[in-house]
Write a protein that holds these residues in place. Sequence first.
Motif, mmCIF file in Angstrom:
data_model
loop_
_atom_site.group_PDB
_atom_site.id
_atom_site.type_symbol
_atom_site.label_atom_id
_atom_site.label_comp_id
_atom_site.label_asym_id
_atom_site.label_seq_id
_atom_site.Cartn_x
_atom_site.Cartn_y
_atom_site.Cartn_z
ATOM 1 N N UNK A 110 6.731 40.318 25.048
ATOM 2 C CA UNK A 110 6.650 41.740 24.707
ATOM 3 C C UNK A 110 6.266 41.857 23.237
ATOM 4 N N UNK A 111 5.418 42.810 22.877
ATOM 5 C CA UNK A 111 4.750 43.756 23.778
ATOM 6 C C UNK A 111 3.702 43.061 24.652
ATOM 7 N N UNK A 112 3.364 43.704 25.757
ATOM 8 C CA UNK A 112 2.408 43.126 26.699
ATOM 9 C C UNK A 112 0.993 43.347 26.190
ATOM 10 N N UNK A 113 0.193 42.288 25.987
ATOM 11 C CA UNK A 113 -1.186 42.465 25.503
ATOM 12 C C UNK A 113 -2.081 43.083 26.576
ATOM 13 N N UNK A 114 -3.143 43.723 26.137
ATOM 14 C CA UNK A 114 -4.098 44.316 27.072
ATOM 15 C C UNK A 114 -5.002 43.265 27.708
ATOM 16 N N UNK A 115 -5.185 42.145 27.040
ATOM 17 C CA UNK A 115 -6.092 41.101 27.524
ATOM 18 C C UNK A 115 -5.504 39.730 27.203
ATOM 19 N N UNK A 116 -5.780 38.781 28.099
ATOM 20 C CA UNK A 116 -5.345 37.422 27.858
ATOM 21 C C UNK A 116 -6.379 36.635 27.078
ATOM 22 N N UNK A 117 -6.068 35.390 26.813
ATOM 23 C CA UNK A 117 -7.004 34.539 26.074
ATOM 24 C C UNK A 117 -8.098 34.066 27.022
ATOM 25 N N UNK A 118 -8.003 32.848 27.490
ATOM 26 C CA UNK A 118 -8.991 32.344 28.450
ATOM 27 C C UNK A 118 -8.524 30.982 28.923
ATOM 28 N N UNK A 119 -8.976 30.612 30.100
ATOM 29 C CA UNK A 119 -8.773 29.246 30.569
ATOM 30 C C UNK A 119 -9.693 28.325 29.778
ATOM 31 N N UNK A 120 -9.199 27.168 29.420
ATOM 32 C CA UNK A 120 -10.008 26.176 28.722
ATOM 33 C C UNK A 120 -11.363 26.047 29.419
ATOM 34 N N UNK A 121 -12.482 26.268 28.698
ATOM 35 C CA UNK A 121 -13.798 26.190 29.344
ATOM 36 C C UNK A 121 -14.049 24.882 30.080
ATOM 37 N N UNK A 122 -13.458 23.783 29.600
ATOM 38 C CA UNK A 122 -13.615 22.507 30.291
ATOM 39 C C UNK A 122 -13.082 22.566 31.717
ATOM 40 N N UNK A 123 -12.092 23.431 31.951
ATOM 41 C CA UNK A 123 -11.454 23.511 33.258
ATOM 42 C C UNK A 123 -12.113 24.527 34.175
ATOM 43 N N UNK A 124 -13.091 25.266 33.669
ATOM 44 C CA UNK A 124 -13.769 26.256 34.498
ATOM 45 C C UNK A 124 -14.917 25.585 35.256
ATOM 46 N N UNK A 125 -14.513 24.769 36.202
ATOM 47 C CA UNK A 125 -15.459 23.963 36.967
ATOM 48 C C UNK A 125 -14.807 23.620 38.303
ATOM 49 N N UNK A 126 -15.572 23.652 39.410
ATOM 50 C CA UNK A 126 -14.976 23.343 40.724
ATOM 51 C C UNK A 126 -14.327 21.964 40.784
ATOM 52 N N UNK A 182 -20.832 14.805 34.958
ATOM 53 C CA UNK A 182 -21.783 15.921 34.991
ATOM 54 C C UNK A 182 -21.398 17.071 34.063
ATOM 55 N N UNK A 183 -20.144 17.105 33.592
ATOM 56 C CA UNK A 183 -19.698 18.265 32.831
ATOM 57 C C UNK A 183 -19.747 18.048 31.327
ATOM 58 N N UNK A 184 -19.399 16.861 30.851
ATOM 59 C CA UNK A 184 -19.271 16.653 29.409
ATOM 60 C C UNK A 184 -20.604 16.408 28.720
ATOM 61 N N UNK A 185 -21.645 16.118 29.502
ATOM 62 C CA UNK A 185 -22.982 16.033 28.935
ATOM 63 C C UNK A 185 -23.324 14.728 28.257
ATOM 64 N N UNK A 186 -22.464 13.713 28.356
ATOM 65 C CA UNK A 186 -22.744 12.440 27.688
ATOM 66 C C UNK A 186 -23.230 11.377 28.660
ATOM 67 N N UNK A 187 -23.253 11.698 29.940
ATOM 68 C CA UNK A 187 -23.856 10.805 30.922
ATOM 69 C C UNK A 187 -23.006 9.631 31.329
ATOM 70 N N UNK A 188 -21.768 9.540 30.846
ATOM 71 C CA UNK A 188 -20.898 8.426 31.197
ATOM 72 C C UNK A 188 -19.968 8.785 32.343
ATOM 73 N N UNK A 189 -19.391 7.771 32.963
ATOM 74 C CA UNK A 189 -18.484 7.994 34.099
ATOM 75 C C UNK A 189 -17.079 7.459 33.813
ATOM 76 N N UNK A 190 -16.904 6.727 32.718
ATOM 77 C CA UNK A 190 -15.570 6.250 32.312
ATOM 78 C C UNK A 190 -15.636 5.869 30.842
ATOM 79 N N UNK A 191 -14.667 6.359 30.051
ATOM 80 C CA UNK A 191 -14.735 6.121 28.613
ATOM 81 C C UNK A 191 -13.500 5.409 28.083
ATOM 82 N N UNK A 192 -12.597 4.987 28.941
ATOM 83 C CA UNK A 192 -11.342 4.370 28.522
ATOM 84 C C UNK A 192 -10.552 5.289 27.605
ATOM 85 N N UNK A 193 -10.645 6.582 27.885
ATOM 86 C CA UNK A 193 -9.832 7.572 27.202
ATOM 87 C C UNK A 193 -8.352 7.307 27.535
#
Length: 673
Positions: free
Chosen positions: A151-167, A231-242
């Motif tokens: 409280x008070x209740x905001x009129x608008x929220x922030x946003x979902x992390x853009x990285x997560x806005x993907x099927x 396909x999402x991060x744009x670096x063309x890799x499939x595993x980065x040992x993160x």
Amino acid sequence: MVPELGHFALILALLLAIVQAVFPLAGSLSGNRPWMVMARPLAFGQLTMLGIAFAALVQAFVTSDFSVLYVTQHSNTVLPDIYKVSAVWGGHEGSLLLWVLFMAGWGAAVAVFSRNLPLAVLARVISVQGMIAIGFLLFMLTTSNPFERMFPVPQEGRDLNPLLQDPGLAIHPPMLYMGYVGFSVAFAFAVAALIGGRLDAAWARWSRPWTTLSWVFLTIGIMLGSWWAYYELGWGGWWFWDPVENASLMPWLVGTALIHSLAVTEKRAAFKSWTVLLAICAFSLSLLGTFLVRSGVLTSVHAFATDPSRGLFILLFLCVVVGGSLALYAWRAPEVSDGGRFHFVSRETSLLANNLLFVAFTVLVLFGTLAPLIYEAFGWGKISVGFPWFNKMFLALAPFLALVLGLGPALRWKRDQPMRLVRGLWWALALSILVLALSYLPAFSGGHVWVPVGLALAAWLTLAHIAVVRERLRNKGGLTKRGPALLADLRGGGRSFYGMVVAHLGVAVLVVGITLVSNLQQEEDVRMSPGDSHEIAGYRFEFLGVDPVPGPNYMAQRGHFKVYRGERQIDELYPEKRAYLGGGMPMTEAAIDPGLFRDIYVSLGEPVGDQGDWALRLYYKPFVRWIWLGAILMALGGVLAVSDRRYRIARAPARQPVRQPVQGPATDVTAAA
């Protein structure tokens, strides 16, 4: 009042978990049947309460109830509906609720599908599940309440992390959590067997399908994460040992060893200590992954930015789970018999080698993940353990694992004759050596040493399993009737065997994909103006320009490319650079022309100058999709193995010599079975 209803449901779930942890276990130890009978309804009740809580949180997101702090932090009114739902698990609190919901779902599934389990064993398993649920529900209610009001209740929220806005990211976390939490079932079966005082073939047979199913979900979850990063991060890799990628890989590696160890315990009543310790480690590493993701001790695109005090709670919970289970094991270890003896040339030896290799892989990943944190914590300076180190370590051990995977299924239990093995596999080995020799030619290897090695190992895995299937069909009904014999085997008790074959063939496909894309891929960073062309790996990219395109909650700069092979146009690609209305860094949406044998990949960089030039990254990725195809085959193999009919019928445990346990109730695992 819906959020309050969800919060109240969480409190009721905690109370049910406490009852679930105490009464069924006490009943199994005292022989009190009414208390043991409480296990099933308590498991169903906890699932119901958590389902109500989860539905309440979903409703808050769908209706954009910004009086709920968690909704305000991860959603807004312009977010597409599908991502409003996936935003429920897009942050720390909601993903923790999903974790506990899945845990309750696994417990209820055990209650439903384990009708053949002795009541005392079921009561102990459900009770251990309740103990784990208490820890997570306390964590949620005390530090991570998803229904906290603002409280008070905001009129608008922030946003979902853009990285997560993907099927892909809408599906990836649930699958990963199903795998993580599923290992709690294997853990619960192991602890229940230790409490009962005996570890035998019956316990392994009960635990094995649940462990395999958990492994399937984790395999799919890791595969989806790899595909999304590609396909999402744009670096063309499939595993980065993160570090967070590693956190999911470690329980998968130990879970794989556990599946193989359970096979030995079920068939030969051996490897009992191995199996129990692997079950404990698999779930403990799942909890360690939770700590790494939620504690704030590391930086990753996959990590939740959270208060370190939350990490302290998880760390303490991890110490209680690991310490308590290991103390129980130490107490019962003297009573565990050695099980069946075996010769050096035997399937047991190959599975032991398999376990050692998977544990070695896990230790390497654990060291590489935690070493930078340890060095910094002790003030020894900063070190970086990155991509090259992990690759070198895995390349050193991977050939040995491939050899063992090919040999193991061809060996007999207990004792085998080396000459019989040679007669059955000589042609597979010969053809694999031929593949090694041919692929050394520059036309195939491109001068890379690991290309022929990887292809030869994949050939060995494939051909060795063909030989094993051929031998089995000969024994079942003769090779002239291999079609009917195969169908009869699948209808009978052979699905576990063929699931193993499919999973191992998936490993072969995975090896081909990793080998070829890692060594033969091509990539170039170029600057192009509208109308320019650039060629890579025989494909010509024509850049037509970039145009602004509005999205539902973002503005995008969309590139336009035509791709040619010779003079023939094969595709048009539209990579994007997106700026989301909720703010945050711009996101790259790569454009990919997919194929079974290669991918063509374009990623937009940044505009250069004021003449319409752009920095671009172009990729040629040979056989990259074989990586995910291999993972799919591995998961399908696991599903096929779980469907084996012997896991759905009651069967007396194998008679194996065991030491007498200390005096206890007559409702232990073996007596009840």
